[in-house]
Design a protein around this motif. Structure first.
Motif, PDB file in Angstrom:
ATOM      1  N   ASP A 103       0.631  -0.930   0.050  1.00  0.00           N
ATOM      2  CA  ASP A 103       0.063   0.005  -0.174  1.00  0.00           C
ATOM      3  C   ASP A 103       1.322   1.234   0.105  1.00  0.00           C
ATOM      4  O   ASP A 103       1.976   1.424   1.088  1.00  0.00           O
ATOM      5  CB  ASP A 103      -1.226  -0.091   1.246  1.00  0.00           C
ATOM      6  CG  ASP A 103      -1.868   1.240   1.151  1.00  0.00           C
ATOM      7  OD1 ASP A 103      -2.071   2.158   0.363  1.00  0.00           O
ATOM      8  OD2 ASP A 103      -2.527   1.184   2.083  1.00  0.00           O
ATOM      9  N   ALA A 104       0.808   1.990  -1.296  1.00  0.00           N
ATOM     10  CA  ALA A 104       1.776   3.101  -1.483  1.00  0.00           C
ATOM     11  C   ALA A 104       1.790   3.914   0.565  1.00  0.00           C
ATOM     12  O   ALA A 104       1.339   5.000   0.000  1.00  0.00           O
ATOM     13  CB  ALA A 104       1.583   4.112  -3.053  1.00  0.00           C
ATOM     14  N   ALA A 105       0.486   4.233   0.716  1.00  0.00           N
ATOM     15  CA  ALA A 105       0.432   4.881   1.490  1.00  0.00           C
ATOM     16  C   ALA A 105       0.275   4.533   2.929  1.00  0.00           C
ATOM     17  O   ALA A 105       0.590   5.412   4.043  1.00  0.00           O
ATOM     18  CB  ALA A 105      -1.683   4.974   2.048  1.00  0.00           C
ATOM     19  N   GLY A 162       0.465  -0.274  -7.466  1.00  0.00           N
ATOM     20  CA  GLY A 162      -0.019   0.611  -8.872  1.00  0.00           C
ATOM     21  C   GLY A 162      -1.198   0.229  -8.349  1.00  0.00           C
ATOM     22  O   GLY A 162      -2.450  -0.146  -6.954  1.00  0.00           O
ATOM     23  N   GLY A 163      -2.827   0.117  -9.169  1.00  0.00           N
ATOM     24  CA  GLY A 163      -3.680  -0.003  -9.207  1.00  0.00           C
ATOM     25  C   GLY A 163      -4.681   1.347  -8.325  1.00  0.00           C
ATOM     26  O   GLY A 163      -3.817   2.370  -8.851  1.00  0.00           O
ATOM     27  N   CYS A 164      -5.371   1.157  -7.576  1.00  0.00           N
ATOM     28  CA  CYS A 164      -6.132   2.853  -6.987  1.00  0.00           C
ATOM     29  C   CYS A 164      -5.646   3.263  -5.687  1.00  0.00           C
ATOM     30  O   CYS A 164      -5.524   3.342  -5.041  1.00  0.00           O
ATOM     31  CB  CYS A 164      -7.144   2.098  -6.283  1.00  0.00           C
ATOM     32  SG  CYS A 164      -7.361   0.318  -5.671  1.00  0.00           S
ATOM     33  N   SER A 165      -4.126   2.205  -5.392  1.00  0.00           N
ATOM     34  CA  SER A 165      -3.003   2.269  -4.155  1.00  0.00           C
ATOM     35  C   SER A 165      -2.793   3.809  -4.291  1.00  0.00           C
ATOM     36  O   SER A 165      -1.748   4.061  -5.569  1.00  0.00           O
ATOM     37  CB  SER A 165      -1.814   1.333  -4.137  1.00  0.00           C
ATOM     38  OG  SER A 165      -1.610   1.335  -3.309  1.00  0.00           O
ATOM     39  N   ALA A 166      -2.847   4.250  -3.243  1.00  0.00           N
ATOM     40  CA  ALA A 166      -1.991   5.685  -3.487  1.00  0.00           C
ATOM     41  C   ALA A 166      -2.055   6.471  -1.933  1.00  0.00           C
ATOM     42  O   ALA A 166      -2.246   6.451  -1.149  1.00  0.00           O
ATOM     43  CB  ALA A 166      -3.288   7.146  -4.032  1.00  0.00           C
ATOM     44  N   PRO A 167      -0.585   7.013  -2.199  1.00  0.00           N
ATOM     45  CA  PRO A 167      -0.455   8.054  -1.096  1.00  0.00           C
ATOM     46  C   PRO A 167      -1.260   8.993  -0.773  1.00  0.00           C
ATOM     47  O   PRO A 167      -1.215   9.276   1.020  1.00  0.00           O
ATOM     48  CB  PRO A 167       0.921   8.548  -1.178  1.00  0.00           C
ATOM     49  CG  PRO A 167       1.299   9.043  -2.966  1.00  0.00           C
ATOM     50  CD  PRO A 167      -0.294   7.828  -3.748  1.00  0.00           C
TER      51      PRO A 167
END
Lengths: 313, 279
Positions: free
Chosen positions: B69-71, B152-157
């Motif tokens: 998870d990039a967040a 990637g995908g919906c993962s966002a910081p």
């Protein structure tokens, strides 16, 4: 001192807006294949696979409802090219103009095609929290799309809503009333469903995953609550955000609910047993692998989301 | 007035060039940390011409190379030496090379820390090297690096929730062990409820100050255990796990300050034989 220093740098860079490389033209795809799953409700079933140069973000189920007066589009695909291919599909079905573009939530596979469908007179409707997510994530998603698709991402844009729904709203597309329902945090914090009252067709966006591993990006507990409320609705036809099923309503909600239940139960147990986030991610919910596609892509992330939510209980 | 810093201006200029120049780079394979285009600029700004030695015997960075998870990417930095009064890790610099604010945090340790170890959760704006640089009490620098591909995908910081105002600053201490033993280093986690807003978000135009935790200080019995200056590369609801070495009953005391100049306190008395809070 360096803490302040880092902050300075970041402020400087926040002012720097990443600009997509320009010059290429978007790929010109054939019209998307659509199916009329209920009178006037046309669905294109996306591919259950990660974003690639081959699928250009044709991953989510997207489509449109044709009224006597005009057309409401529900979700737009993961790139301009897919949005443009949906536009062609609409033109093969009807000459009526598109009057609404409804985006079920702020995830790239649902909204990036919108740029191909909007224009003068087209109203863009989202959940009210969608705007906050544009601010939080818009730049990041656009950059990631260009990283992953290169020139094939050309034309894809983050579009701003012209109106938002914070609770419930009805719109009329001519002889058809659509009821838009904004939900509390579940799959995301900006999930919007669309009910075509004439046929009892419910477009769920990613509140319903079939086969594709469900994704938690709002609240795992909220997701379970919302599934409970959805299950009480009278629905004749349904459109999942991903995948398709022959199961009757509301039984079709059960596999997803079971998956989320397992995550909540096992994450709570991991927390009780003093497991770290890393340990939880490596152990929670692995029994579910056989039931879902793209499990390795999304499951560990889901556990991260669940853990960081439940650790504050 | 903060803008007067020449260093920041230089680094900004360098970054603008770099970000623009390599935005099309498509890194599928793990790159060589020595060949990073980003590192020389950051290195020069933070450490000048000081020599930085290979950290394999001094400091390690642990994380999942395919981050979930990039967040919220858990990262562990583990000192490989005993913290003794003569020879100890004094500072650890944690850097996410390709975040627009690369310095995620600078953490300070003492011989009383028991071990110089820190676990936290980071946001990733892009695929990036994470670097941990240990500065010894004699000033020697050692570095460890790891490559991270945030999913990637919906993962966002970006954040998910709005945290209600009345909950901001709420804190918890949590332990992986049920009991402590005097004289033995033990891991403790400090959790802070805070949005840790990112200046990377599009609605921060430079006039509005993003609200994030900028310093954390933990003492035991009045003695420093761990402190750090941190930034919004740290995930929302910041979490820090580190060692301390209790010699007798005492008070763990956390003081956290954010960019709105709010100061939050949290205290917990711990002693041998008394169960420690866990999950």
């Amino acid at each position: 001192m360096l803490g302040t220093f880092g902050y300075l740098v970041s402020l400087a860079l926040a002012a720097f807006v990443w600009v997509a490389p320009a010059g290429a033209t978007p790929p010109d795809l054939d019209a998307l294949k659509v199916e009329e799953i209920a009178p006037g409700n046309y669905v294109h079933f996306g591919r259950i696979e990660p974003l690639s140069h081959a699928n250009l973000g044709d991953q989510a189920n997207i489509g449109f409802i044709v009224g006597d007066r005009c057309v409401a589009v529900i979700d737009t695909g993961g790139s301009y090219a897919v949005g443009a291919a949906l536009r062609k599909a609409i033109r093969q079905v009807t000459d009526k103009p598109v009057c609404y573009v409804i985006i079920t939530h702020f995830h790239p596979d649902h909204f990036f095609g919108a740029a191909a469908l909007v224009g003068p007179g087209v109203r863009i409707i989202t959940h009210t929290d969608y705007r906050r997510w544009i601010a939080e994530r818009g730049r990041f998603y656009l950059k990631a799309l260009h990283r992953d698709l290169g020139d094939l991402a050309e034309g894809s844009e983050v579009v701003e809503p012209t109106e938002v729904v914070s609770d419930r709203k009805t719109i009329d597309i001519g002889g058809r009333t659509l009821t838009l329902q904004a939900w509390p945090a579940a799959h995301t914090t900006n999930d919007l469903t669309v009910l075509d009252e004439r046929t009892g067709t419910l477009w769920l966006g990613d509140l319903l995953f079939v086969d594709h591993t469900p994704v938690i990006d709002g609240s795992v507990l909220g997701f379970l609550d919302v599934l409970g409320r959805l299950g009480e609705m009278r629905v004749a036809h349904y459109v999942p955000g991903h995948g398709r099923s022959e199961l009757p309503w509301p039984k079709v909600l059960e596999p997803e609910r079971d998956y989320l239940d397992v995550i909540v139960r096992e994450t709570r147990a991991a927390l009780k047993n003093r497991k770290t986030l890393e340990q939880a991610v490596d152990s929670v919910g692995l029994s579910q692998r056989a039931n879902w596609v793209n499990f390795d892509e999304f499951h560990r992330r889901n556990v991260t989301e669940a853990y960081t939510e439940l650790e504050w209980e | 007035m903060l803008w007067k810093s020449t260093g920041a201006r230089l680094l900004m200029a360098a970054f603008l060039v770099l970000v623009t120049g390599v935005s099309l780079a498509n890194e599928m394979a793990e790159p060589d940390p020595a060949k990073s285009q980003y590192w020389p600029t950051i290195r020069q700004m933070m450490f000048g011409d000081r020599e930085i030695l290979d950290g394999k015997d001094v400091i390690h960075v642990y994380l999942s190379t395919r981050a979930a998870d990039a967040a919220s990417v858990p990262v562990s930095i583990k000192g490989q030496i005993d913290q003794t009064p003569d020879h100890y890790i004094k500072n650890i610099y944690l850097i996410v090379e390709r975040n627009p604010s690369p310095a995620a945090g600078i953490f300070h340790f003492t011989p009383e820390s028991g071990r110089a170890q820190l676990e936290t959760r980071l946001r990733f704006e892009d695929y990036s090297f994470v670097r941990a640089i240990a500065e010894m009490n004699d000033g020697t620098l050692y570095m460890a690096s790891r490559w991270v591909k945030a999913a990637g995908g919906c993962s966002a910081p970006g954040g998910r929730f709005r945290i209600p105002e009345n909950l901001i600053g709420q804190m918890k201490f949590k332990f992986m062990d049920a009991m402590l033993e005097y004289g033995k280093p033990i891991l403790v986690q400090l959790m802070i409820r805070h949005p840790n807003e990112s200046a990377l978000a599009m609605d921060f135009d430079g006039d509005k100050v993003p609200r994030f935790v900028r310093s954390v200080k933990v003492t035991y019995d009045g003695k420093l255990v761990m402190s750090g200056e941190v930034d919004f590369s740290i995930s929302d609801n910041p979490s820090f796990r580190f060692f301390f070495r209790p010699e007798k009953e005492g008070v763990l005391d956390a003081v956290v300050e954010d960019t709105y100049d709010r100061v939050y306190h949290h205290r917990l008395t711990v002693s041998e034989g008394v169960p420690l809070p866990g999950g």
